[in-house]
Scaffold this motif. Sequence first.
Motif, PDB file in Angstrom:
ATOM      1  N   VAL A  95      11.694  -5.997   6.490  1.00  0.00           N
ATOM      2  CA  VAL A  95      11.187  -5.928   7.865  1.00  0.00           C
ATOM      3  C   VAL A  95      10.509  -4.578   8.048  1.00  0.00           C
ATOM      4  O   VAL A  95      11.050  -3.547   7.645  1.00  0.00           O
ATOM      5  CB  VAL A  95      12.336  -6.091   8.888  1.00  0.00           C
ATOM      6  CG1 VAL A  95      11.816  -5.966  10.312  1.00  0.00           C
ATOM      7  CG2 VAL A  95      13.052  -7.426   8.673  1.00  0.00           C
ATOM      8  N   SER A  96       9.329  -4.585   8.663  1.00  0.00           N
ATOM      9  CA  SER A  96       8.537  -3.360   8.782  1.00  0.00           C
ATOM     10  C   SER A  96       8.408  -2.901  10.230  1.00  0.00           C
ATOM     11  O   SER A  96       8.225  -3.722  11.143  1.00  0.00           O
ATOM     12  CB  SER A  96       7.138  -3.580   8.202  1.00  0.00           C
ATOM     13  OG  SER A  96       7.217  -3.862   6.821  1.00  0.00           O
ATOM     14  N   PHE A  97       8.472  -1.578  10.404  1.00  0.00           N
ATOM     15  CA  PHE A  97       8.305  -0.951  11.714  1.00  0.00           C
ATOM     16  C   PHE A  97       7.229   0.138  11.618  1.00  0.00           C
ATOM     17  O   PHE A  97       6.901   0.630  10.550  1.00  0.00           O
ATOM     18  CB  PHE A  97       9.619  -0.310  12.167  1.00  0.00           C
ATOM     19  CG  PHE A  97      10.758  -1.261  12.361  1.00  0.00           C
ATOM     20  CD1 PHE A  97      10.858  -2.024  13.510  1.00  0.00           C
ATOM     21  CD2 PHE A  97      11.740  -1.404  11.384  1.00  0.00           C
ATOM     22  CE1 PHE A  97      11.912  -2.901  13.689  1.00  0.00           C
ATOM     23  CE2 PHE A  97      12.798  -2.273  11.557  1.00  0.00           C
ATOM     24  CZ  PHE A  97      12.895  -3.039  12.716  1.00  0.00           C
ATOM     25  N   TYR A  98       6.697   0.508  12.786  1.00  0.00           N
ATOM     26  CA  TYR A  98       5.783   1.643  12.940  1.00  0.00           C
ATOM     27  C   TYR A  98       4.504   1.451  12.129  1.00  0.00           C
ATOM     28  O   TYR A  98       4.139   0.340  11.747  1.00  0.00           O
ATOM     29  CB  TYR A  98       6.470   2.958  12.557  1.00  0.00           C
ATOM     30  CG  TYR A  98       7.653   3.316  13.416  1.00  0.00           C
ATOM     31  CD1 TYR A  98       7.485   3.658  14.754  1.00  0.00           C
ATOM     32  CD2 TYR A  98       8.953   3.299  12.884  1.00  0.00           C
ATOM     33  CE1 TYR A  98       8.575   3.994  15.543  1.00  0.00           C
ATOM     34  CE2 TYR A  98      10.049   3.636  13.662  1.00  0.00           C
ATOM     35  CZ  TYR A  98       9.857   3.989  15.002  1.00  0.00           C
ATOM     36  OH  TYR A  98      10.929   4.324  15.776  1.00  0.00           O
ATOM     37  N   GLY A  99       3.805   2.560  11.910  1.00  0.00           N
ATOM     38  CA  GLY A  99       2.574   2.573  11.138  1.00  0.00           C
ATOM     39  C   GLY A  99       1.353   2.185  11.955  1.00  0.00           C
ATOM     40  O   GLY A  99       1.397   2.066  13.186  1.00  0.00           O
ATOM     41  N   LYS A 100       0.264   2.014  11.229  1.00  0.00           N
ATOM     42  CA  LYS A 100      -0.999   1.579  11.827  1.00  0.00           C
ATOM     43  C   LYS A 100      -1.421   0.276  11.175  1.00  0.00           C
ATOM     44  O   LYS A 100      -1.181   0.045   9.993  1.00  0.00           O
ATOM     45  CB  LYS A 100      -2.077   2.643  11.626  1.00  0.00           C
ATOM     46  CG  LYS A 100      -1.808   3.947  12.377  1.00  0.00           C
ATOM     47  CD  LYS A 100      -2.947   4.942  12.167  1.00  0.00           C
ATOM     48  CE  LYS A 100      -2.681   6.233  12.936  1.00  0.00           C
ATOM     49  NZ  LYS A 100      -3.772   7.231  12.751  1.00  0.00           N
ATOM     50  N   VAL A 101      -2.079  -0.562  11.959  1.00  0.00           N
ATOM     51  CA  VAL A 101      -2.535  -1.857  11.466  1.00  0.00           C
ATOM     52  C   VAL A 101      -4.007  -2.026  11.827  1.00  0.00           C
ATOM     53  O   VAL A 101      -4.400  -1.778  12.973  1.00  0.00           O
ATOM     54  CB  VAL A 101      -1.722  -3.016  12.072  1.00  0.00           C
ATOM     55  CG1 VAL A 101      -2.213  -4.352  11.532  1.00  0.00           C
ATOM     56  CG2 VAL A 101      -0.238  -2.844  11.782  1.00  0.00           C
ATOM     57  N   TRP A 102      -4.820  -2.407  10.849  1.00  0.00           N
ATOM     58  CA  TRP A 102      -6.208  -2.767  11.149  1.00  0.00           C
ATOM     59  C   TRP A 102      -6.548  -4.064  10.428  1.00  0.00           C
ATOM     60  O   TRP A 102      -5.948  -4.406   9.417  1.00  0.00           O
ATOM     61  CB  TRP A 102      -7.170  -1.645  10.772  1.00  0.00           C
ATOM     62  CG  TRP A 102      -7.090  -1.174   9.348  1.00  0.00           C
ATOM     63  CD1 TRP A 102      -6.208  -0.302   8.820  1.00  0.00           C
ATOM     64  CD2 TRP A 102      -7.947  -1.583   8.271  1.00  0.00           C
ATOM     65  NE1 TRP A 102      -6.429  -0.122   7.491  1.00  0.00           N
ATOM     66  CE2 TRP A 102      -7.513  -0.886   7.114  1.00  0.00           C
ATOM     67  CE3 TRP A 102      -9.044  -2.431   8.162  1.00  0.00           C
ATOM     68  CZ2 TRP A 102      -8.123  -1.034   5.875  1.00  0.00           C
ATOM     69  CZ3 TRP A 102      -9.663  -2.581   6.941  1.00  0.00           C
ATOM     70  CH2 TRP A 102      -9.209  -1.886   5.809  1.00  0.00           C
TER      71      TRP A 102
ATOM     72  N   LEU B 251       6.031  -1.768  16.876  1.00  0.00           N
ATOM     73  CA  LEU B 251       5.621  -3.054  16.291  1.00  0.00           C
ATOM     74  C   LEU B 251       4.127  -3.273  16.513  1.00  0.00           C
ATOM     75  O   LEU B 251       3.726  -4.129  17.314  1.00  0.00           O
ATOM     76  CB  LEU B 251       6.425  -4.196  16.930  1.00  0.00           C
ATOM     77  CG  LEU B 251       7.949  -4.045  16.949  1.00  0.00           C
ATOM     78  CD1 LEU B 251       8.581  -5.116  17.825  1.00  0.00           C
ATOM     79  CD2 LEU B 251       8.502  -4.090  15.538  1.00  0.00           C
ATOM     80  N   PRO B 252       3.275  -2.505  15.855  1.00  0.00           N
ATOM     81  CA  PRO B 252       1.843  -2.535  16.169  1.00  0.00           C
ATOM     82  C   PRO B 252       1.196  -3.900  15.985  1.00  0.00           C
ATOM     83  O   PRO B 252       0.414  -4.334  16.839  1.00  0.00           O
ATOM     84  CB  PRO B 252       1.242  -1.488  15.226  1.00  0.00           C
ATOM     85  CG  PRO B 252       2.267  -1.259  14.172  1.00  0.00           C
ATOM     86  CD  PRO B 252       3.580  -1.496  14.819  1.00  0.00           C
ATOM     87  N   ARG B 253       1.490  -4.599  14.897  1.00  0.00           N
ATOM     88  CA  ARG B 253       0.867  -5.915  14.683  1.00  0.00           C
ATOM     89  C   ARG B 253       1.412  -6.944  15.653  1.00  0.00           C
ATOM     90  O   ARG B 253       0.667  -7.776  16.191  1.00  0.00           O
ATOM     91  CB  ARG B 253       1.099  -6.372  13.237  1.00  0.00           C
ATOM     92  CG  ARG B 253       0.513  -7.747  12.920  1.00  0.00           C
ATOM     93  CD  ARG B 253      -0.976  -7.797  13.131  1.00  0.00           C
ATOM     94  NE  ARG B 253      -1.540  -9.107  12.783  1.00  0.00           N
ATOM     95  CZ  ARG B 253      -2.516  -9.701  13.448  1.00  0.00           C
ATOM     96  NH1 ARG B 253      -3.045  -9.116  14.520  1.00  0.00           N
ATOM     97  NH2 ARG B 253      -2.979 -10.877  13.066  1.00  0.00           N
TER      98      ARG B 253
END
Length: 793
Positions: free
Chosen positions: A167-174, A355-357
């Motif tokens: 499971v993934s949290f944070y970061g940037k999504v494009w 949860l950016p995405r």
Amino acid sequence: MLTELYSMDVAQSEDTEQYFALGNLVRSYCAKNWSSTNRLYMKKEKKQAYYFSMEFLLGRMLKSNLLNLGILETVRGGLKELGIDLEKIVQIEADPGLGNGGLGRLAACFIDSMATCEIPGHGNGIRFKYGLFKQKFVNGYQVELPENWLQNGNVWETRRMNMAVTVSFYGKVWLEETVNGYMLPHYENTERVLAVPYDTPIIGYGNNTVNTLRLWSAELPAQDEAMDYWSYIQRRNRIESISEVLYPDDSNYEGRLLRLKQEYFFVSAGIQSIIRHYKKMGLSINHLAEKVAIHINDTHPALCIPELMRLLLDEEHLDWEHAWNITINVMSYTNHTIMSEALEKWPIDMISSLLPRVYQIISEIDRRYVEKMAALHSTGKIERTRIIEGGHVKMAHLAIIGSHSINGVAKLHTAILKEKVLHDFFLIYPSRFNNKTNGITQRRWLMLANEPLRELINEKIGNDWEKTLTELKMLKAFRNDEETLKELAEIKRINKAHFAEYVLDALKIEVDPDAIFDVQIKRLHAYKRQLLNLLHILKLYLDLKEDPKTDIHPRVFIFGAKAAPSYTYAKEIIKLINSVAELINHDASINNKLKIVFIENYGVSLAEKIIPAADVSEQISLASKEASGTSNMKLMLNGAVTLATLDGANVEIRDRVGSENIIIFGLTDKEVYQYYQDGSYHSHDYYENNPVLQRVLNTLIDGTIPDAETEGRDIFNSLVNYGDEYFVLRDFDEYVAAQKKIDKLYRDPLTWQRMALINIAGAGVFSSDYTVLQYANDIWDVAYRPDAGELLN
């Protein structure tokens, strides 16, 4: 098994070794059925329901598993031959604090009933290391201590490391558009968490079905172990905190953020697991809704909707409309509250950062919803129902828009949702709304908790009721049979004596089993009105102080409740109850006519002691506030007479037993809403114009109650000067009159036991078996035990 586990024989072993040996033996005994159940579901490609819940308040499982496997008496007898008392080793099992009250206990009843009704249904939640908290009273104040229920291990669970997901949290999504026209997401600087499942078998009663409760634990991914020592420790602690404590302190930003992490963690892990399992059947993702139903229990798992969309869009490369159609048909949602503060909403900056995405997908769901509704509904209605509004993401709105079914949990609750709280949504989606009144499992709450009553019922009507609880209606034939009524009274007296022994041993309070045991056991919240109960107790105390010969049948008032750690007002009520208990319990002048017992660290196992001993079931929430209540059903099933407002499922209980077998008082929901509309309620007027009430309220501030000056003043002000939000003073006189009626009825033993018997006989429709069958038939469209359909007719 003792030899295999501990290299010792029975004579050398103690209770702990005996418990774990027996638990391992029972788990091994059910393993074949567990495996064959899973193989059957795969082979026949059965549609399966997954019940997502933040809470699963299971209770101890040893006796429950023995009962459901049909070997309880065999094991009890075999242990007795070895000189071992089953009841003694049962106490070794930790009582998992994986819930706070009715919500979690409902989830536990439901998964038990799914297995019993042979519904292909499983639970999905979090394996909290510490659960809620262990409640201690220190000078009458609630103090929260860690409840490490896993300290000695959990004999029922199996760790499935091979089924872990990330499971993934944070970061940037494009997003990048591919040659095939898909929008491919790219992630940078995400924090990855390993979700490890622990599976617990959920054994059906009297059949070969064993379903699964899957609880997820947060761990550090193996690739992160290469970092330096201190960085590793800090990162591991941060990740493991996700599955450490149920309901972290939400009074600060960090606590709220952790709560949001928890919600996404078990949602993402669960849905990834479901899709992986589904694809093993070799089926196209296009048919997911034909084989999978996901149920959102309250708003905590509402992120199921954007998470499934994320997987369908980003991993399965479906177009938006196709993915959305699948999502709506997979998802269903139960609303458990009309309280605005319990309808979760999250700040946009919090959810978009964590949860950016997922936030991108929520934003797109919201945009498309507004666009679609623009031509159909007014701007005001659209703004009131959209998901993103006022800087927040509204989780109930997300759950409603993204589900094909929205249900309330009692007829009154569902009506209020339609007419008041979710009225705009009801006008938009009328066909999605339905009612499913909550239920309880008779196996734990009567067959195990009250074995003497079970034996009496079996003697009178046979044992068909054990699988079909509506058969209890046959008990009505004995409502005028004095012998049966006396036997019922004798069983209640035995249960009360047992509980009195526990109270003396645990609390050093001596209570009389011949007194009326008046019980209010539920989460401590102002709307549940433990205060109304307390004010009446103070009135009785003042009456006795004025005239010790006042004709009052002896009463024992029994409370069990935890307050949320950050809910200051509720904790003040706990302190006030304990202070009044100190005052009354040590006042010899009232000749033991009144006692207060506040059970510390109330939970499932303590409820199993209290409920069979109860004479009176206090269900006194302000009408319109309680969704259903389930303690009302448990107490009713054990022959307690309900003292109630017309709130939640109390309305349906009255309809089942008749108004002469329940004591009703207080405002109705319509009267409450009328007060809201015209603003005509002024609590101070009740204080000024009611001398009895004024005398009672003055005890909160005049020093009568020891060591509660601050709490008494705060509560006095809340009731008299600050509006009395839950109309305690308005309902006081009617409540006192209702209590006088109970006093009078109890003095006529045959009349009282007749009421008790009719309550037991009327409890059949409140079986969780019946409730989950309605879910399976009306919402999930999944199979169930062939003969179980008779319950729906």
